[in-house]
Scaffold this active site. Structure first.
Site, mmCIF file in Angstrom:
data_model
loop_
_atom_site.group_PDB
_atom_site.id
_atom_site.type_symbol
_atom_site.label_atom_id
_atom_site.label_comp_id
_atom_site.label_asym_id
_atom_site.label_seq_id
_atom_site.Cartn_x
_atom_site.Cartn_y
_atom_site.Cartn_z
ATOM 1 C CG ASP A 37 -0.127 39.704 37.861
ATOM 2 O OD1 ASP A 37 0.767 39.495 38.713
ATOM 3 O OD2 ASP A 37 -0.711 40.789 37.742
ATOM 4 C CG HIS A 240 21.981 17.167 39.027
ATOM 5 N ND1 HIS A 240 21.143 16.522 38.147
ATOM 6 C CD2 HIS A 240 23.172 17.305 38.375
ATOM 7 C CE1 HIS A 240 21.783 16.281 37.022
ATOM 8 N NE2 HIS A 240 23.012 16.745 37.137
ATOM 9 C CG ASP A 257 28.612 22.185 37.662
ATOM 10 O OD1 ASP A 257 28.615 23.045 36.770
ATOM 11 O OD2 ASP A 257 28.430 20.974 37.446
ATOM 12 C CG ASP A 268 28.634 22.806 32.464
ATOM 13 O OD1 ASP A 268 28.829 23.058 33.668
ATOM 14 O OD2 ASP A 268 28.046 21.788 32.062
ATOM 15 C CG HIS A 347 29.090 12.055 36.071
ATOM 16 N ND1 HIS A 347 30.088 12.616 35.302
ATOM 17 C CD2 HIS A 347 29.356 12.439 37.351
ATOM 18 C CE1 HIS A 347 30.909 13.310 36.074
ATOM 19 N NE2 HIS A 347 30.495 13.202 37.324
ATOM 20 C CG HIS A 351 27.425 17.850 28.819
ATOM 21 N ND1 HIS A 351 27.371 19.168 28.425
ATOM 22 C CD2 HIS A 351 27.666 17.878 30.150
ATOM 23 C CE1 HIS A 351 27.557 19.955 29.477
ATOM 24 N NE2 HIS A 351 27.743 19.198 30.539
ATOM 25 C CG HIS A 358 23.459 18.557 29.592
ATOM 26 N ND1 HIS A 358 23.998 17.324 29.867
ATOM 27 C CD2 HIS A 358 23.685 19.311 30.693
ATOM 28 C CE1 HIS A 358 24.521 17.315 31.081
ATOM 29 N NE2 HIS A 358 24.336 18.514 31.613
ATOM 30 C CD GLU A 381 30.526 17.332 33.296
ATOM 31 O OE1 GLU A 381 30.125 17.512 34.458
ATOM 32 O OE2 GLU A 381 29.866 17.655 32.292
ATOM 33 C CE1 TYR A 385 31.069 14.478 41.988
ATOM 34 C CE2 TYR A 385 31.152 12.448 40.702
ATOM 35 C CZ TYR A 385 31.153 13.827 40.761
ATOM 36 O OH TYR A 385 31.241 14.554 39.592
ATOM 37 N NE ARG A 402 30.672 18.210 38.296
ATOM 38 C CZ ARG A 402 29.785 18.065 39.270
ATOM 39 N NH1 ARG A 402 29.732 16.937 39.975
ATOM 40 N NH2 ARG A 402 28.951 19.052 39.577
ATOM 41 C CD GLU A 404 31.355 20.855 33.621
ATOM 42 O OE1 GLU A 404 30.586 20.581 32.691
ATOM 43 O OE2 GLU A 404 30.961 21.214 34.762
#
Length: 434
Positions: A37, A240, A257, A268, A347, A351, A358, A381, A385, A402, A404
């Site tokens: 609950d 991710h 990230d 971000d 990628h 964005h 996003h 970004e 990799y 990366r 960003e």
């Protein structure tokens, strides 16, 4: 924070767009059960919040120009002593009008009685088609009730239009107060990144950095804008990754990230740092390529350029860097044409950013990339990799980088909202040394 008058202005803009003789209906997000609950912490639907600033569930916004109750109406829960005792304060109908600037507010329990009356006589009905099954079913029932009436001249709408494009086009252009919220969000996230840099050491675990991130956001009365990615070693090559539970090893990189949310607006930010506090020569070489790619991409963020321009600028630098480091072979032109670089960079370079990480807004219209205009906010970004399954020389494998930042399009070019987070090699090493 966004002021009441801005929410009122947004509602007026929606009504101006849909026109007289139309009605727009938008519902709040429902509460979601986590287990047993216990519910997840409530987070309002971004579109609903954008037009209301109202952060309670069980609410419906109705925009009906020229109605006898006024142009903007909110259905919400009435204040309940029992609810207040268990869960705390709630707005109620009186406060909804006073605090949020609606023309009228009804108890949500009256929606079945009032809604057919409000819809009747309208030619067009705007709502979020396909995204709110509960509201979609109710609208269908209300329309049927209107059509079944006997001996009355009431008419049901004959045209049903998605409200998404109208709201999303508005949300793409940020007001000065929205920019301030994103800036504050970026400042908080930047502080969290710096604290993680200061803490990072080989004897720790990814989860220790995660904890430091949460601690910083909590101290600033903020919360994550998304589940953070804290990937060290080969985990830095997983786009991710979010297990965040591996031991930090000396000589590895850790890709972080992590963003913040302030008054519903997101940041971000990604930084990649050496676990030991100092980049080795190979890490420096690859990092410098990504940083140069990001700098070139940010330079391409300016009015008149198109959405794809920063991406193309970044890719060209990344490909040249991969060739210079002998990770790839061939020519820049051949690699770009055949897109063989995508095993290392798979990628896009950014964005839209706003109420959602996003954020909403078109990237293409009629097969043409959207032109950048002042007030838009985007991420930049690029990354590389070098995963274990790539064709790179073995010495490079396991390195993921990366970088960003959050970038506002201004009249004269751009403004980096996340500039407080260090990203140059010497800056990162200096802050990690303490």
């Amino acid at each position: 924070m966004i002021k009441k008058r801005e929410y009122q202005r947004r509602r007026r803009q929606i009504m101006k767009t849909i026109g007289e003789g139309s009605i727009a209906i938008l519902s709040a997000r429902e509460e979601f059960l986590r287990n047993g609950d216990a519910y997840y912490k409530y987070r309002q639907d971004s579109n609903f919040y954008y037009l209301t600033g109202f952060d309670e569930p069980e609410a419906v916004l109705v925009l009906c120009p020229g109605s006898e109750y006024g142009d903007s109406i909110l259905f919400c829960r009435e204040i309940s002593d029992d609810h207040v005792m268990w869960h705390g304060d709630m707005s109620g109908t009186d406060n909804a009008v006073e605090d949020y600037g609606f023309d009228h507010a009804f108890d949500i329990l009256q929606i079945e009685k009032r809604m057919p009356e409000l819809i009747s006589g309208r030619e067009k009905l705007f709502f979020m088609t396909g995204t709110d099954e509960f509201l979609n079913q109710n609208i269908h029932r209300w329309i049927q009730l209107i059509r079944r009436r006997r001996g009355e001249k009431s008419t049901a709408p004959t045209e049903f239009v998605s409200l998404a494009h109208v709201i999303h086009d508005m949300r793409l252009y940020k007001s000065p107060d929205e920019i301030k919220c994103i800036q504050q969000s970026a400042n908080i996230a930047s502080e969290a990144h710096m604290n993680m840099m200061r803490l990072c050491a080989p004897e720790l675990n990814e989860t220790d950095l995660h904890a430091e991130y949460i601690k910083t956001l909590t101290r600033f009365r903020s919360e994550p804008s998304y589940l953070p990615i804290i990937g060290s070693g080969t985990n830095s090559c997983i786009l991710h990754y979010n297990h965040n539970n591996k031991n930090l090893q000396n000589g590895e990189l850790v890709l972080i990230d992590a963003g913040a949310e302030y008054d519903y607006y997101a940041s971000d930010i990604t930084r990649t740092i050496p676990v030991s506090g100092q980049f080795n020569s190979r890490q420096k070489d690859l990092y410098s390529v990504v940083l140069s790619a990001q700098e070139q991409a940010i330079e391409a963020v300016k009015p008149g350029n198109h959405w794809l321009d920063p991406h193309e600028a970044a890719v060209e630098v990344l490909v040249q860097g991969l060739l210079d480091l002998k990770i790839m072979q061939g020519s820049v032109e051949q690699i770009l044409e055949e897109k063989t670089y995508t095993q290392y960079y798979m990628h896009m370079t950014g964005h839209w950013l706003g109420l959602d990480v996003h954020d909403v807004g078109d990237y293409k219209v009629d097969d043409l990339w959207v032109e950048l205009e002042p007030g838009m906010v985007m991420t930049v970004e690029p990354g590389l990799y070098i995963g274990e399954n790539t064709s790179a020389p073995a010495a490079w494998k396991g390195l993921g980088i990366r970088i960003e930042d959050d970038v506002q399009v201004t009249r004269d070019g751009h403004h980096v909202l996340s500039a407080k987070a260090p990203k140059k090699i010497k800056e990162i090493e200096q802050i990690m040394r303490g």
